[in-house]
Design a protein around this motif. Structure first.
Motif, PDB file in Angstrom:
ATOM      1  N   UNK A  80       1.343  -0.968   0.333  1.00  0.00           N
ATOM      2  CA  UNK A  80       0.089   0.292   0.209  1.00  0.00           C
ATOM      3  C   UNK A  80       0.485   1.435  -0.112  1.00  0.00           C
ATOM      4  N   UNK A  81       2.017   1.232   1.103  1.00  0.00           N
ATOM      5  CA  UNK A  81       2.814   2.367   0.931  1.00  0.00           C
ATOM      6  C   UNK A  81       3.394   2.526  -1.208  1.00  0.00           C
ATOM      7  N   UNK A  82       3.322   2.032  -2.439  1.00  0.00           N
ATOM      8  CA  UNK A  82       4.051   1.942  -3.315  1.00  0.00           C
ATOM      9  C   UNK A  82       2.541   2.948  -3.811  1.00  0.00           C
ATOM     10  N   UNK A  83       1.763   2.854  -3.450  1.00  0.00           N
ATOM     11  CA  UNK A  83       0.447   3.201  -4.276  1.00  0.00           C
ATOM     12  C   UNK A  83       0.472   4.627  -4.180  1.00  0.00           C
ATOM     13  N   UNK A  84       1.733   5.205  -3.123  1.00  0.00           N
ATOM     14  CA  UNK A  84       1.743   6.470  -2.876  1.00  0.00           C
ATOM     15  C   UNK A  84       2.116   7.378  -4.173  1.00  0.00           C
ATOM     16  N   UNK A  85       3.371   6.393  -4.229  1.00  0.00           N
ATOM     17  CA  UNK A  85       4.445   7.104  -6.064  1.00  0.00           C
ATOM     18  C   UNK A  85       3.155   7.026  -6.022  1.00  0.00           C
ATOM     19  N   UNK A  86       2.026   6.044  -6.934  1.00  0.00           N
ATOM     20  CA  UNK A  86       1.542   6.041  -8.231  1.00  0.00           C
ATOM     21  C   UNK A  86       1.152   7.339  -8.451  1.00  0.00           C
ATOM     22  N   UNK A  87       0.103   7.333  -7.317  1.00  0.00           N
ATOM     23  CA  UNK A  87      -1.076   8.307  -7.050  1.00  0.00           C
ATOM     24  C   UNK A  87      -0.177   9.677  -7.616  1.00  0.00           C
ATOM     25  N   UNK A  88       0.999   9.778  -6.752  1.00  0.00           N
ATOM     26  CA  UNK A  88       1.703  11.415  -7.587  1.00  0.00           C
ATOM     27  C   UNK A  88       1.826  11.510  -9.197  1.00  0.00           C
ATOM     28  N   UNK A  89       2.187  10.322  -9.844  1.00  0.00           N
ATOM     29  CA  UNK A  89       3.016   9.659 -11.197  1.00  0.00           C
ATOM     30  C   UNK A  89       1.523   9.886 -11.834  1.00  0.00           C
ATOM     31  N   UNK A  90       0.637   9.888 -10.945  1.00  0.00           N
ATOM     32  CA  UNK A  90      -0.801   9.309 -12.504  1.00  0.00           C
ATOM     33  C   UNK A  90      -1.982   9.939 -12.117  1.00  0.00           C
ATOM     34  N   UNK A  91      -1.924  10.818 -11.034  1.00  0.00           N
ATOM     35  CA  UNK A  91      -2.139  12.000 -10.660  1.00  0.00           C
ATOM     36  C   UNK A  91      -3.456  13.191 -12.171  1.00  0.00           C
ATOM     37  N   UNK A  92      -4.572  12.852 -12.301  1.00  0.00           N
ATOM     38  CA  UNK A  92      -4.658  13.928 -13.389  1.00  0.00           C
ATOM     39  C   UNK A  92      -4.728  15.251 -13.348  1.00  0.00           C
ATOM     40  N   UNK A  93      -3.710  16.036 -13.632  1.00  0.00           N
ATOM     41  CA  UNK A  93      -3.267  17.548 -13.747  1.00  0.00           C
ATOM     42  C   UNK A  93      -3.583  18.676 -13.047  1.00  0.00           C
ATOM     43  N   UNK A  94      -5.393  18.310 -13.014  1.00  0.00           N
ATOM     44  CA  UNK A  94      -6.554  19.187 -12.414  1.00  0.00           C
ATOM     45  C   UNK A  94      -6.739  18.750 -11.023  1.00  0.00           C
ATOM     46  N   UNK A  95      -6.232  17.528 -10.334  1.00  0.00           N
ATOM     47  CA  UNK A  95      -6.382  16.840  -8.961  1.00  0.00           C
ATOM     48  C   UNK A  95      -5.253  17.780  -8.367  1.00  0.00           C
ATOM     49  N   UNK A  96      -4.016  17.590  -9.768  1.00  0.00           N
ATOM     50  CA  UNK A  96      -2.540  17.923  -8.904  1.00  0.00           C
ATOM     51  C   UNK A  96      -2.164  19.198  -8.710  1.00  0.00           C
ATOM     52  N   UNK A  97      -2.680  19.943  -9.816  1.00  0.00           N
ATOM     53  CA  UNK A  97      -2.970  21.249  -8.963  1.00  0.00           C
ATOM     54  C   UNK A  97      -3.105  22.027  -8.391  1.00  0.00           C
ATOM     55  N   UNK A 139       6.982  17.912  -3.369  1.00  0.00           N
ATOM     56  CA  UNK A 139       7.541  17.796  -4.046  1.00  0.00           C
ATOM     57  C   UNK A 139       8.728  18.794  -5.028  1.00  0.00           C
ATOM     58  N   UNK A 140       9.834  19.068  -5.422  1.00  0.00           N
ATOM     59  CA  UNK A 140      10.510  19.422  -6.321  1.00  0.00           C
ATOM     60  C   UNK A 140      10.138  19.533  -7.918  1.00  0.00           C
ATOM     61  N   UNK A 141      10.183  20.886  -8.596  1.00  0.00           N
ATOM     62  CA  UNK A 141       9.782  20.320  -9.857  1.00  0.00           C
ATOM     63  C   UNK A 141      10.139  19.621 -10.589  1.00  0.00           C
ATOM     64  N   UNK A 142      11.666  19.532 -10.575  1.00  0.00           N
ATOM     65  CA  UNK A 142      11.506  18.443 -11.432  1.00  0.00           C
ATOM     66  C   UNK A 142      10.995  16.961 -11.414  1.00  0.00           C
ATOM     67  N   UNK A 143      10.475  17.082  -9.970  1.00  0.00           N
ATOM     68  CA  UNK A 143       9.510  15.785 -10.034  1.00  0.00           C
ATOM     69  C   UNK A 143       7.813  16.083 -10.358  1.00  0.00           C
ATOM     70  N   UNK A 144       7.533  17.433  -9.452  1.00  0.00           N
ATOM     71  CA  UNK A 144       6.214  17.524 -10.134  1.00  0.00           C
ATOM     72  C   UNK A 144       5.889  18.185 -11.639  1.00  0.00           C
ATOM     73  N   UNK A 145       6.896  19.193 -11.776  1.00  0.00           N
ATOM     74  CA  UNK A 145       6.686  18.902 -13.705  1.00  0.00           C
ATOM     75  C   UNK A 145       7.224  18.586 -14.864  1.00  0.00           C
ATOM     76  N   UNK A 146       8.356  17.582 -14.408  1.00  0.00           N
ATOM     77  CA  UNK A 146       9.446  17.077 -15.601  1.00  0.00           C
ATOM     78  C   UNK A 146       9.138  15.763 -15.456  1.00  0.00           C
ATOM     79  N   UNK A 147       9.677  15.649 -14.485  1.00  0.00           N
ATOM     80  CA  UNK A 147       9.091  13.336 -14.547  1.00  0.00           C
ATOM     81  C   UNK A 147       7.758  12.615 -14.519  1.00  0.00           C
ATOM     82  N   UNK A 148       7.196  14.076 -13.519  1.00  0.00           N
ATOM     83  CA  UNK A 148       5.847  13.281 -14.011  1.00  0.00           C
ATOM     84  C   UNK A 148       4.739  13.924 -14.628  1.00  0.00           C
ATOM     85  N   UNK A 149       5.270  14.696 -15.973  1.00  0.00           N
ATOM     86  CA  UNK A 149       4.981  14.814 -17.060  1.00  0.00           C
ATOM     87  C   UNK A 149       4.965  13.629 -17.852  1.00  0.00           C
ATOM     88  N   UNK A 150       5.853  13.087 -18.164  1.00  0.00           N
ATOM     89  CA  UNK A 150       7.033  12.202 -19.551  1.00  0.00           C
ATOM     90  C   UNK A 150       6.989  10.760 -19.503  1.00  0.00           C
TER      91      UNK A 150
END
Length: 207
Positions: A80-97, A139-150
C-alpha cells in the motif's frame, strides 16, 4: 497586321496573369495538403491527449480503490505504501494542481500538526492520504513538472504495478489462487487496472 501599343500591353498583362494563376495553383494545392495534414495531426494528438487524461483518472481511482481495500482485507504495508508514488505520478493534472496549491498546503499543515501534537486524534486510515497530499505539496519541480508528465513517470508507475502484482500473486499462493480466493480477486483486478495508464502513456510517448 500591326497591333497597337494598347493591345500589346493588354496581351502581356493577360499572359502574366495566366502565368501567375498557373504558378499559384501548385502552391495552393500544397497549402491545402499541408492544412489537411496539420488538421489530421491535431485531431490525432487531441484524441491521444484525451485518452491519456481519461486513463489518468481511471488509474487514480483504481489506486484509491486499492487503498480502501487496504482497510478491509489487504494488510501488507509495503504494497500500500507503493500506491503513494503511483498516485503522485498518475494523478490527473486538474487534481494535482488543486492539491499543490493553497488547499493542499492547508491540508498538509493540519495533518502534520495533528500527527505531531494530537496523535490520538489522527486515525491510522488517514496516514497514506495525508502522505500523498504532503508529497504533492513539497515535491520539487523536477518531479512535479518534468518527471511526472513524461515517460519516466509512466515507467515508474508500470514498475510499481508489476511489483504489486507479483507480490500479490506470491502472497496469494499462486496465480490461480489470486483469482479464486474470496478476497483475492478484488485486489487482483484492482492491481491489473493500474497497468492501463502507464502502458498507454508509454505507447503514446514513443509512437
Amino acid at each position: 497586321m500591326r497591333r497597337s501599343g494598347g493591345e500589346m500591353l493588354r496581351m502581356s498583362t493577360d499572359t502574366a496573369a495566366a502565368d501567375a494563376t498557373i504558378s499559384s495553383d501548385p502552391k495552393q494545392v500544397s497549402s491545402n495538403a499541408a492544412a489537411k495534414k496539420l488538421a489530421a495531426h491535431a485531431i490525432k494528438l487531441g484524441g491521444l491527449g484525451f485518452g491519456t487524461t481519461f486513463l489518468q483518472w481511471f488509474a487514480a481511482f483504481a489506486a484509491i480503490y486499492l487503498l480502501i481495500l487496504d482497510r478491509t482485507n489487504w494488510k501488507t504495508n509495503i504494497l500500500t505504501g507503493l500506491l503513494v508514488p503511483y498516485i503522485f505520478f498518475s494523478l490527473p493534472s486538474l487534481l494535482f494542481d488543486f492539491f499543490r496549491g493553497q488547499v493542499g498546503k492547508w491540508i498538509a499543515f493540519i495533518a502534520v500538526i495533528l500527527r505531531l501534537f494530537f496523535p490520538q486524534r489522527f486515525p491510522d486510515w488517514l496516514e497514506l492520504p495525508a502522505a500523498i497530499i504532503l508529497i504533492i505539496v513539497v515535491a520539487p519541480s523536477l518531479f512535479a513538472d518534468t518527471v511526472r508528465g513524461g515517460w519516466i513517470g509512466a515507467l515508474i508507475c508500470l514498475v510499481i504495478g508489476c511489483y504489486l502484482l507479483q507480490e500479490h500473486i506470491r502472497a496469494s499462493g499462486g496465480f490461480r489462487n489470486s483469482f479464486t480466493q474470496p478476497h483475492g480477486i478484488s485486489n487482483t483486478v484492482g492491481i491489473i487496472l493500474l497497468f492501463v495508464y502507464p502502458v498507454w502513456a508509454l505507447i503514446v510517448d514513443f509512437v
